[in-house]
Design a protein around this motif. Sequence first.
Motif, PDB file in Angstrom:
ATOM      1  N   LYS A 115     119.927 -68.492   4.179  1.00  0.00           N
ATOM      2  CA  LYS A 115     121.317 -68.981   4.205  1.00  0.00           C
ATOM      3  C   LYS A 115     122.258 -68.020   3.481  1.00  0.00           C
ATOM      4  CE  LYS A 115     120.028 -73.855   4.379  1.00  0.00           C
ATOM      5  NZ  LYS A 115     119.871 -75.070   3.568  1.00  0.00           N
ATOM      6  N   MET A 116     121.694 -67.275   2.502  1.00  0.00           N
ATOM      7  CA  MET A 116     122.523 -66.302   1.763  1.00  0.00           C
ATOM      8  C   MET A 116     122.681 -64.992   2.548  1.00  0.00           C
ATOM      9  SD  MET A 116     120.982 -66.601  -2.110  1.00  0.00           S
ATOM     10  CE  MET A 116     122.284 -65.753  -2.987  1.00  0.00           C
ATOM     11  N   GLY A 117     122.000 -64.916   3.684  1.00  0.00           N
ATOM     12  CA  GLY A 117     122.135 -63.705   4.507  1.00  0.00           C
ATOM     13  C   GLY A 117     120.949 -62.765   4.415  1.00  0.00           C
ATOM     14  N   ALA A 118     119.856 -63.196   3.775  1.00  0.00           N
ATOM     15  CA  ALA A 118     118.663 -62.344   3.696  1.00  0.00           C
ATOM     16  C   ALA A 118     117.971 -62.308   5.054  1.00  0.00           C
ATOM     17  CB  ALA A 118     117.712 -62.893   2.642  1.00  0.00           C
ATOM     18  N   GLN A 119     117.188 -61.232   5.265  1.00  0.00           N
ATOM     19  CA  GLN A 119     116.422 -61.142   6.512  1.00  0.00           C
ATOM     20  C   GLN A 119     114.944 -61.233   6.168  1.00  0.00           C
ATOM     21  OE1 GLN A 119     117.459 -58.044   9.187  1.00  0.00           O
ATOM     22  NE2 GLN A 119     119.643 -58.491   9.029  1.00  0.00           N
ATOM     23  N   ILE A 120     114.378 -62.376   6.475  1.00  0.00           N
ATOM     24  CA  ILE A 120     112.986 -62.645   6.082  1.00  0.00           C
ATOM     25  C   ILE A 120     112.244 -63.230   7.281  1.00  0.00           C
ATOM     26  CG2 ILE A 120     111.504 -63.888   4.426  1.00  0.00           C
ATOM     27  CD1 ILE A 120     113.987 -64.274   2.645  1.00  0.00           C
ATOM     28  N   GLN A 121     111.054 -62.684   7.539  1.00  0.00           N
ATOM     29  CA  GLN A 121     110.187 -63.285   8.556  1.00  0.00           C
ATOM     30  C   GLN A 121     108.881 -63.717   7.889  1.00  0.00           C
ATOM     31  OE1 GLN A 121     111.062 -59.767   9.850  1.00  0.00           O
ATOM     32  NE2 GLN A 121     113.003 -60.784  10.369  1.00  0.00           N
ATOM     33  N   GLY A 122     108.328 -64.808   8.393  1.00  0.00           N
ATOM     34  CA  GLY A 122     107.003 -65.227   7.922  1.00  0.00           C
ATOM     35  C   GLY A 122     107.045 -66.207   6.767  1.00  0.00           C
ATOM     36  N   ILE A 123     108.195 -66.850   6.537  1.00  0.00           N
ATOM     37  CA  ILE A 123     108.267 -67.849   5.459  1.00  0.00           C
ATOM     38  C   ILE A 123     107.214 -68.936   5.735  1.00  0.00           C
ATOM     39  CG2 ILE A 123     109.727 -69.667   4.463  1.00  0.00           C
ATOM     40  CD1 ILE A 123     112.137 -67.829   5.160  1.00  0.00           C
ATOM     41  N   GLY A 124     106.394 -69.224   4.752  1.00  0.00           N
ATOM     42  CA  GLY A 124     105.350 -70.245   4.917  1.00  0.00           C
ATOM     43  C   GLY A 124     104.028 -69.648   5.364  1.00  0.00           C
ATOM     44  N   ALA A 125     104.030 -68.352   5.686  1.00  0.00           N
ATOM     45  CA  ALA A 125     102.774 -67.676   6.049  1.00  0.00           C
ATOM     46  C   ALA A 125     102.346 -66.820   4.857  1.00  0.00           C
ATOM     47  CB  ALA A 125     103.002 -66.809   7.281  1.00  0.00           C
ATOM     48  N   HIS A 126     101.131 -66.246   4.957  1.00  0.00           N
ATOM     49  CA  HIS A 126     100.653 -65.433   3.829  1.00  0.00           C
ATOM     50  C   HIS A 126     101.086 -63.970   3.937  1.00  0.00           C
ATOM     51  CE1 HIS A 126      98.657 -68.676   1.870  1.00  0.00           C
ATOM     52  NE2 HIS A 126      98.075 -69.007   3.000  1.00  0.00           N
ATOM     53  N   THR A 127     101.738 -63.632   5.056  1.00  0.00           N
ATOM     54  CA  THR A 127     102.337 -62.292   5.149  1.00  0.00           C
ATOM     55  C   THR A 127     103.833 -62.492   5.403  1.00  0.00           C
ATOM     56  OG1 THR A 127     100.305 -61.417   6.065  1.00  0.00           O
ATOM     57  CG2 THR A 127     102.272 -60.067   6.352  1.00  0.00           C
ATOM     58  N   ILE A 128     104.627 -61.984   4.485  1.00  0.00           N
ATOM     59  CA  ILE A 128     106.085 -62.170   4.595  1.00  0.00           C
ATOM     60  C   ILE A 128     106.743 -60.804   4.714  1.00  0.00           C
ATOM     61  CG2 ILE A 128     108.142 -63.047   3.397  1.00  0.00           C
ATOM     62  CD1 ILE A 128     106.443 -65.110   2.034  1.00  0.00           C
ATOM     63  N   THR A 129     107.630 -60.666   5.669  1.00  0.00           N
ATOM     64  CA  THR A 129     108.331 -59.396   5.851  1.00  0.00           C
ATOM     65  C   THR A 129     109.806 -59.578   5.515  1.00  0.00           C
ATOM     66  OG1 THR A 129     106.801 -58.894   7.622  1.00  0.00           O
ATOM     67  CG2 THR A 129     108.777 -57.542   7.537  1.00  0.00           C
ATOM     68  N   ILE A 130     110.305 -58.666   4.670  1.00  0.00           N
ATOM     69  CA  ILE A 130     111.701 -58.768   4.243  1.00  0.00           C
ATOM     70  C   ILE A 130     112.393 -57.448   4.561  1.00  0.00           C
ATOM     71  CG2 ILE A 130     113.274 -59.193   2.276  1.00  0.00           C
ATOM     72  CD1 ILE A 130     109.925 -60.057   1.380  1.00  0.00           C
ATOM     73  N   GLN A 131     113.456 -57.570   5.318  1.00  0.00           N
ATOM     74  CA  GLN A 131     114.276 -56.386   5.624  1.00  0.00           C
ATOM     75  C   GLN A 131     115.446 -56.411   4.643  1.00  0.00           C
ATOM     76  OE1 GLN A 131     113.580 -54.329   8.529  1.00  0.00           O
ATOM     77  NE2 GLN A 131     114.981 -52.983   7.424  1.00  0.00           N
ATOM     78  N   GLY A 132     115.519 -55.418   3.778  1.00  0.00           N
ATOM     79  CA  GLY A 132     116.579 -55.431   2.763  1.00  0.00           C
ATOM     80  C   GLY A 132     117.970 -55.388   3.384  1.00  0.00           C
ATOM     81  N   VAL A 133     118.918 -56.089   2.763  1.00  0.00           N
ATOM     82  CA  VAL A 133     120.325 -56.031   3.202  1.00  0.00           C
ATOM     83  C   VAL A 133     121.166 -55.515   2.031  1.00  0.00           C
ATOM     84  CG1 VAL A 133     120.120 -57.906   4.904  1.00  0.00           C
ATOM     85  CG2 VAL A 133     120.720 -58.459   2.534  1.00  0.00           C
ATOM     86  N   LYS A 134     122.397 -55.128   2.323  1.00  0.00           N
ATOM     87  CA  LYS A 134     123.249 -54.547   1.259  1.00  0.00           C
ATOM     88  C   LYS A 134     123.760 -55.600   0.282  1.00  0.00           C
ATOM     89  CE  LYS A 134     124.564 -50.060   2.411  1.00  0.00           C
ATOM     90  NZ  LYS A 134     124.501 -49.743   3.855  1.00  0.00           N
ATOM     91  N   LYS A 135     123.999 -56.806   0.829  1.00  0.00           N
ATOM     92  CA  LYS A 135     124.692 -57.809   0.024  1.00  0.00           C
ATOM     93  C   LYS A 135     124.275 -59.208   0.472  1.00  0.00           C
ATOM     94  CE  LYS A 135     129.474 -58.615  -1.296  1.00  0.00           C
ATOM     95  NZ  LYS A 135     130.356 -59.471  -0.639  1.00  0.00           N
ATOM     96  N   LEU A 136     124.196 -60.126  -0.477  1.00  0.00           N
ATOM     97  CA  LEU A 136     123.976 -61.530  -0.112  1.00  0.00           C
ATOM     98  C   LEU A 136     125.238 -62.312  -0.442  1.00  0.00           C
ATOM     99  CD1 LEU A 136     120.323 -62.091  -1.410  1.00  0.00           C
ATOM    100  CD2 LEU A 136     121.063 -61.719   0.948  1.00  0.00           C
ATOM    101  N   HIS A 137     125.451 -63.412   0.289  1.00  0.00           N
ATOM    102  CA  HIS A 137     126.668 -64.196   0.025  1.00  0.00           C
ATOM    103  C   HIS A 137     126.322 -65.603  -0.474  1.00  0.00           C
ATOM    104  CE1 HIS A 137     125.787 -66.023   3.892  1.00  0.00           C
ATOM    105  NE2 HIS A 137     125.699 -64.815   4.419  1.00  0.00           N
ATOM    106  N   GLY A 138     127.306 -66.355  -0.840  1.00  0.00           N
ATOM    107  CA  GLY A 138     127.089 -67.716  -1.334  1.00  0.00           C
ATOM    108  C   GLY A 138     126.532 -68.615  -0.236  1.00  0.00           C
TER     109      GLY A 138
END
Length: 421
Positions: free
Chosen positions: A203-226
């Motif tokens: 919801k803050m604008g992060a890019q995450i795949q695999g939430i709830g799995a044992h392998t999680i992939t996160i693509q970094g972003v420049k900024k997160l918002h409220g």
Amino acid sequence: MDKLVINGGHVLKGEIDISGAKNAALPIIAATLLTDEECIIKNVPDLKDISTMQKIFEYLGVKLRREKDVLVRESGSYNETTAPYDIVSTMRASICVLGPLLAKKSKANVSFPGGCVIGPRPIDLHLKGLRALGADISVEEGYIIANTKQLKGKDIYLGGHFGSSVLATANLIMAATLAKGTTVIHNAAAEPEIQDLGNFLLKMGAQIQGIGAHTITIQGVKKLHGAQHTIIPDRIETGTYMAAAAITNGDLLLRNTAPSDIMAITDKFREIGCLVDIDQNTIRIRRKNKMLKAGAVTTLTYPGFPTDMQAQIMSLLSISPGISVITEKIYPERFIHISELNRLGANIILEGCNAIVKGVKSLSGTDVMASDLRASAALILAGLVARGKTTVHRVYHLDRGYENLEKKLKAVGADIKREKE
Ligand code: EPU
């Protein structure tokens, strides 16, 4: 200091509303350090641990405002990056500000969390993960001093001796949201509280795949918002009140809960002789027959049986006819409650990380000492069924993690009151 005085033998009947999950709220509040914008978090339980996190925010210069069960992280930047000893020493979970501070401010200075009555609680996985992302970390004069020019995404294996780590996963996901490039966390924790954190970060604008799995992939972003978010129901509070119904031969309807998060608990309660009816967000629990049955319980990472319910189910099994075995696979030393339960008349011996529980006909009230949060809950459960008066001393642990426990228990028929020591 307060104590709780319980007159046992009352059958609990009625309805209890479950509060928001402490262990989801803590990292989610910490995650608001990743932005300078306003965040609104709903269903935040009113607990000592949450006010400890508020104290850290106050120290950092970030305003948190509580309006009933809503916590507002006010917009504004901050410059302080230290979480000092006198606050961190009262709550180990303070460690979850490390990842967000490092990601947002490129530095963090967090007091090294000490030992804990439930056994050694190392933080090697937190440090391994953050170092892999490019943080320069040293431990000096009791502080974790972390600096980075820029965190960079990496493939990281985060498993330890006891499997995945909940807060190390939280720290790493949060740090990776603002890192450059892609981070893959292998052997990540999948606990519902981590899923809730992941959903908040999305919801803050992060890019995450695999939430709830044992392998999680996160693509970094420049900024997160409220963002706005509602904390999930507390699965351990739910399990604790399920145990309260079962131990008193009562009948409770638990509202505003998430049955899908506690399949292992429900399954175990059914196995030892409870009837558990599940609806979308309610659970009704009572005994199937007059007596409960012995059982075998092994604590595991999610979706296994949670270590945070080990002490409570031990109280229940202590009055279930037959021999039960409880094996603790997450914190092999989390057994201090055994000696106190035995003072109440239970028959429990410890063999390594196995507690062998010989069910007794009844417990009898006396004075007992609470050693930690879940042990306190276990002693209260035992007191609810023990003959006569049980006094649980040092209940401040309880206030760290159970919202309005006496009020909730009283409303369904318990004879319980708080007194000053
Ligand atoms: N571990 C390591 N190295 C690390 C971190 C953990 O070896 O760097 C080990 C621990 O010693 C333990 C196992 O890994 O044997 C799991 O520990 P974990 O890191 O998952 O625990 P945590 O994240 O510090 C959270 C909860 C605890 C709960 C555990 C396990 C919060 C605030 N705390 O702690 O909750 O018992 O996960 O599910 O989320 C409680 O609420 O009463 C409580 C203690």
